[in-house]
Design a protein around this motif. Structure first.
Motif, mmCIF file in Angstrom:
data_model
loop_
_atom_site.group_PDB
_atom_site.id
_atom_site.type_symbol
_atom_site.label_atom_id
_atom_site.label_comp_id
_atom_site.label_asym_id
_atom_site.label_seq_id
_atom_site.Cartn_x
_atom_site.Cartn_y
_atom_site.Cartn_z
ATOM 1 N N UNK A 25 0.854 -1.179 0.000
ATOM 2 C CA UNK A 25 0.000 0.000 0.000
ATOM 3 C C UNK A 25 0.897 1.238 0.000
ATOM 4 N N UNK A 26 0.706 2.084 -0.996
ATOM 5 C CA UNK A 26 1.440 3.351 -1.082
ATOM 6 C C UNK A 26 0.603 4.430 -0.414
ATOM 7 N N UNK A 100 1.545 4.071 -10.643
ATOM 8 C CA UNK A 100 2.129 2.761 -10.382
ATOM 9 C C UNK A 100 1.011 1.956 -9.746
ATOM 10 N N UNK A 101 0.429 1.037 -10.513
ATOM 11 C CA UNK A 101 -0.760 0.368 -10.017
ATOM 12 C C UNK A 101 -1.836 1.419 -9.785
ATOM 13 N N UNK A 102 -2.415 1.450 -8.589
ATOM 14 C CA UNK A 102 -3.470 2.411 -8.263
ATOM 15 C C UNK A 102 -2.936 3.725 -7.694
ATOM 16 N N UNK A 103 -1.648 3.789 -7.385
ATOM 17 C CA UNK A 103 -1.058 4.998 -6.788
ATOM 18 C C UNK A 103 -0.611 5.974 -7.872
ATOM 19 N N UNK A 104 -0.628 7.248 -7.533
ATOM 20 C CA UNK A 104 -0.094 8.287 -8.415
ATOM 21 C C UNK A 104 1.135 8.872 -7.735
ATOM 22 N N UNK A 137 13.872 8.589 -7.132
ATOM 23 C CA UNK A 137 13.125 8.829 -5.899
ATOM 24 C C UNK A 137 11.813 9.488 -6.320
ATOM 25 N N UNK A 138 10.733 9.069 -5.693
ATOM 26 C CA UNK A 138 9.427 9.616 -6.047
ATOM 27 C C UNK A 138 8.613 9.933 -4.802
ATOM 28 N N UNK A 139 7.746 10.877 -4.968
ATOM 29 C CA UNK A 139 6.779 11.268 -3.935
ATOM 30 C C UNK A 139 5.458 10.592 -4.310
ATOM 31 N N UNK A 140 4.748 10.093 -3.332
ATOM 32 C CA UNK A 140 3.432 9.505 -3.571
ATOM 33 C C UNK A 140 2.398 10.618 -3.444
ATOM 34 N N UNK A 141 1.700 10.892 -4.521
ATOM 35 C CA UNK A 141 0.738 11.991 -4.580
ATOM 36 C C UNK A 141 -0.665 11.524 -4.203
#
Length: 169
Positions: A25-26, A100-104, A137-141
């Motif tokens: 889960x993100x 990425x999947x259901x996450x942005x 590196x990414x931020x989960x929006x």
């Protein structure tokens, strides 16, 4: 055309071996539930740099190239990145939004290799082999589930990041 998630890994504590997961889960502003940075226990959790450590990604093609070009095998559970991708160029996602999947997510910066990684792996040359291709590196929006095999889709105008994997890469 889209990329995909080849593998998912998290570690509950700094320096612990990465554990493979089928699904995570993100969570926006936190990271991947169960990962060291979500729990604020990562090596760089208290870093003075204001860099998002919510999510890290690396290309599966890079791991193939490091083995081919440097003779150094780095498994998906060893590179310390959360997600191993296929068929998408991550360097071009700095500043771009992608799902990425259901996450942005939003690409923040290149995830350059460090001496910490080289010392954990005890393989001289890993750092040099991963310079400018150590991942993103990414931020989960937006929160969402990420599963192995899930698509990675570019949202916006970073379409040149999508690329097919070469068979001899």
């Amino acid at each position: 055309m889209t990329g995909r998630i080849e593998a998912i890994h998290v570690a509950a504590e700094s320096g612990e071996p990465m554990e493979e997961r089928d699904r995570v889960e993100a969570v926006s502003g936190r990271g991947l539930r169960g990962d060291r940075y979500f729990l604020e226990r990562g090596t760089y959790s208290q870093s003075a740099r204001d860099v998002s450590r919510e999510l890290s990604l690396i290309e599966g093609e890079t791991l193939d190239a490091v083995e081919r070009d440097y003779g150094i095998a780095v498994g998906p559970d060893e590179h310390r990145r959360n997600l191993t991708t296929g068929d998408i160029g991550l360097n071009r996602l700095v500043g771009a939004r992608f799902s990425v999947g259901d996450a942005v997510c939003e690409g923040v910066e290149l995830c350059e290799p460090c001496s910490y990684l080289e010392s954990l792996l005890e393989r001289e040359g890993v750092r040099e082999a991963l310079v400018h291709r150590g991942g993103l590196r990414a931020r989960i929006v937006e929160d969402g589930a990420i599963e192995a095999g899930a698509p990675v889709r570019i949202l916006g105008d970073a379409d040149d990041a999508v690329r097919p994997r070469l068979k001899d890469a």
